[in-house]
Write an enzyme that holds these catalytic residues in place. Sequence first.
Site, PDB file in Angstrom:
ATOM      1  CG  MET A  10      23.305 -31.031 -26.025  1.00  0.00           C
ATOM      2  SD  MET A  10      24.319 -31.947 -26.100  1.00  0.00           S
ATOM      3  CE  MET A  10      25.005 -31.007 -27.977  1.00  0.00           C
TER       4      MET A  10
ATOM      5  CG  ASP B 294      21.658 -23.783 -22.111  1.00  0.00           C
ATOM      6  OD1 ASP B 294      21.678 -24.383 -23.440  1.00  0.00           O
ATOM      7  OD2 ASP B 294      21.228 -23.259 -20.993  1.00  0.00           O
TER       8      ASP B 294
ATOM      9  CD1 TRP C 179      14.909 -26.199 -24.843  1.00  0.00           C
ATOM     10  CD2 TRP C 179      12.700 -26.244 -23.993  1.00  0.00           C
ATOM     11  NE1 TRP C 179      14.584 -26.475 -23.234  1.00  0.00           N
ATOM     12  CE2 TRP C 179      13.921 -26.366 -23.208  1.00  0.00           C
ATOM     13  CE3 TRP C 179      11.366 -26.674 -23.889  1.00  0.00           C
ATOM     14  CZ2 TRP C 179      12.863 -25.394 -22.084  1.00  0.00           C
ATOM     15  CZ3 TRP C 179      10.792 -26.465 -22.597  1.00  0.00           C
ATOM     16  CH2 TRP C 179      11.909 -25.708 -22.073  1.00  0.00           C
TER      17      TRP C 179
ATOM     18  CG  PHE D 246      15.659 -24.377 -16.978  1.00  0.00           C
ATOM     19  CD1 PHE D 246      15.076 -25.365 -17.668  1.00  0.00           C
ATOM     20  CD2 PHE D 246      15.135 -23.043 -16.989  1.00  0.00           C
ATOM     21  CE1 PHE D 246      13.753 -25.511 -18.173  1.00  0.00           C
ATOM     22  CE2 PHE D 246      13.672 -23.081 -17.890  1.00  0.00           C
ATOM     23  CZ  PHE D 246      13.112 -23.461 -18.461  1.00  0.00           C
ATOM     24  CB  SER D 247      21.403 -23.966 -17.978  1.00  0.00           C
ATOM     25  OG  SER D 247      21.237 -24.378 -19.024  1.00  0.00           O
TER      26      SER D 247
ATOM     27  CG  ASP E 231      20.721 -20.788 -16.584  1.00  0.00           C
ATOM     28  OD1 ASP E 231      19.449 -21.491 -16.901  1.00  0.00           O
ATOM     29  OD2 ASP E 231      20.448 -19.983 -17.402  1.00  0.00           O
TER      30      ASP E 231
ATOM     31  CD  GLU F 196      18.724 -17.233 -21.574  1.00  0.00           C
ATOM     32  OE1 GLU F 196      17.159 -17.465 -21.868  1.00  0.00           O
ATOM     33  OE2 GLU F 196      19.640 -17.995 -22.684  1.00  0.00           O
TER      34      GLU F 196
ATOM     35  CD1 TRP G 293      18.874 -20.240 -27.018  1.00  0.00           C
ATOM     36  CD2 TRP G 293      17.455 -21.476 -27.476  1.00  0.00           C
ATOM     37  NE1 TRP G 293      18.967 -20.975 -25.590  1.00  0.00           N
ATOM     38  CE2 TRP G 293      17.813 -21.777 -25.991  1.00  0.00           C
ATOM     39  CE3 TRP G 293      16.111 -22.227 -28.037  1.00  0.00           C
ATOM     40  CZ2 TRP G 293      17.662 -23.349 -25.856  1.00  0.00           C
ATOM     41  CZ3 TRP G 293      16.439 -24.031 -27.073  1.00  0.00           C
ATOM     42  CH2 TRP G 293      16.719 -24.074 -26.191  1.00  0.00           C
TER      43      TRP G 293
HETATM   44  C1  FRU Z   1      20.261 -21.123 -22.373  1.00  0.00           C
HETATM   45  C2  FRU Z   1      18.438 -21.499 -21.656  1.00  0.00           C
HETATM   46  C3  FRU Z   1      19.006 -21.779 -19.532  1.00  0.00           C
HETATM   47  C4  FRU Z   1      17.764 -22.463 -19.352  1.00  0.00           C
HETATM   48  C5  FRU Z   1      17.743 -22.880 -20.674  1.00  0.00           C
HETATM   49  C6  FRU Z   1      16.875 -23.879 -20.748  1.00  0.00           C
HETATM   50  O1  FRU Z   1      20.153 -21.624 -23.643  1.00  0.00           O
HETATM   51  O2  FRU Z   1      17.782 -20.784 -21.655  1.00  0.00           O
HETATM   52  O3  FRU Z   1      18.638 -20.203 -19.518  1.00  0.00           O
HETATM   53  O4  FRU Z   1      18.447 -22.724 -18.312  1.00  0.00           O
HETATM   54  O5  FRU Z   1      18.613 -23.029 -21.665  1.00  0.00           O
HETATM   55  O6  FRU Z   1      17.039 -25.516 -21.229  1.00  0.00           O
END
Ligand code: FRU
Length: 622
Positions: A143, A145, A169, A201-202, A267, A318, A405
């Site tokens: 998991m 965001d 990831w 993605f987010s 995002d 982001e 990260w």
């Molecule tokens: C932030 C991010 C977002 C992206 C997502 C991918 O942690 O890099 O910008 O949408 O994670 O998993």
Amino acid sequence: MKTSFLKIVQCAFAVALGFSSCQTTQSEMKLEQQGDSLTVVHITHPTKYLLLPIEEKAAESQVRLDTGDAADTDMDVRLAQTQVDYFVPFELPAGVRTATVRINRIAKEALCWKQMKLSDTFDTTNTDKFRPVYHHTPLYGWMNDANGLVYKDGEYHLYFQYNPYGSVWGNMHWGHSVSKDLMHWEHRAPAIARDTLGHIFSGSSVVDVNNTAGYGAGTIVAFYTSASDKNGQIQCMAYSCDNGNTYTKYEKNPVLTSFDGLKDFRDPKVFWYAPEEKWVMIVSADKEMRFYASKNLKEWEYLSAWGEGYGVQPRQFECPDMVQLPVNGDKSRMKWVMLVNVNPGCYFGGSATQYFVGDFDGTHFICDSPKETVKWLDWGKDHYATVCFSNTGDRVIGVPWMSNWQYANIVPTRQYRSANALPRELGLYEQAGELYVSAAPVKEVQGLRRENKEVPAFTIDAEYRIESLLNDNEGAYELELHFTNETAKVMGFKLFNEAEEEVNIYFDLPEGKLVMDRTKSGIVDFGRNSTPHTLEAHDRRVSTSINYRDDFALATWGPVAKAPTHTLNVFVDKCSVEIFLDGGKIAMTNLVFPNAPYNRMSFYGNGGSYRVDKCAIYKLEL
Ligand code: FRU
């Protein structure tokens, strides 16, 4: 091309009960290995799952359920080559006689072929000793965001960046959990799955109260970025007519692409701008935010851009969010707060959440502070991608991802990776003419308080030890501490276990800092990084710079304004410590991996005395 067949008969039965007899249907799996790369798995009478053996260090293979449909999507799975770390379930279709799974890019000799199995069940019993007690985690898998946070009909929906095929990831889906109180989470099936347009993605979701999109009043509409090498990053929409449980992707996706072909354009955050009765979308566009407007959630028109050169530089923006908050609780003084998550290169290394206070006129965001002002929402190292729930009325509730990260993929858990930090209620307070955001744990967490032990007030001029915090300490508790300073320069305490692993939390009053040091907190060397890095002081309220040897074994700190008394709420869970100063004026979130719960505490001082007027210890339980 040489093709070989391997027949594996599983002990998985589909049982049909008649009047007097019991008929069983045997499930079978046959591997058709076409050369070194492609293997077709033929399954008759499919069970619910094909259990795939995973080796985290292995390269990714592509696994696809082949139904002959153009929507069939490859999932990247680290199939076991030489060892099995764990299994993940690959769902097979129900009610069919045969199913076909195509697996690419894995050698014939790989161990996975012997270990793969059919099963109607997948065991999700927790196997991780560091799995938090009262913080949200996925049942299994990776998991990051929080996404699409939305409150509707008494339920909080927490979607999240999710990989159902491994604990690192990959394969971004929107995972889904639901809660009535932000504390007890029920795991649901992923709501939006990776597809041929890309990873999911987010993003964000809204309740379409006025039926502007035409799917019915009260529909939940979600926005996310589809990300793939082929299509780049494009903004897509999906809607849910069953209160957020399942989503239908809009047939004309994408709803928005970048006008200048930006690689990082993602995002989407959507919110209702009442004064002009329109929807606004903010998209993070490399090192700025771009604003768009729409009346129907489908057609978007460019409004403006903001953020170039603001905050720590030069960093990738982001996960935007923008919320309205009253200054000091006064609803006649509303301000807009823009949350900007940035990665990498934050104050303590890696990723963190900045914010900017200002105004929004429906087209432009106007920031109150000069470009170089940097304000952090949290002063720890494990607080990222924070965004807020929509549709919560006056409450503004943010949910952070509790990792960084720099090392998120290698923290010492296995069955799952990453938790959310405690949901926080955001507020705005004024200090020396500047506006800052406070982040306090939501009040619902108080409902988890069980056993309560209160130590009578005491004065510290040397050391004061508490030999046992709780009788049966499972590593999940809260401390509520009130300090009154008399003459001390340092007021501090250590939480520690029998192995002398400790978290050291202290006020360095001459420096005006609140520090959390996890250098000796337990397992700390998984993040070891040989390159030292120097961090500059980015916030004008902190004037020190420091050298770090390491990405994980370090101390983080936040600024403390001079005051005679301070309160601290300290939330400890199996693998985290979160502290909230003076009702959330400073929040600090850090992961820790102790080999045993910290069950002892020692207060210490330096340069004079101070009083601990309150020291309450609450066991926390769901
Ligand atoms: C932030 C991010 C977002 C992206 C997502 C991918 O942690 O890099 O910008 O949408 O994670 O998993």
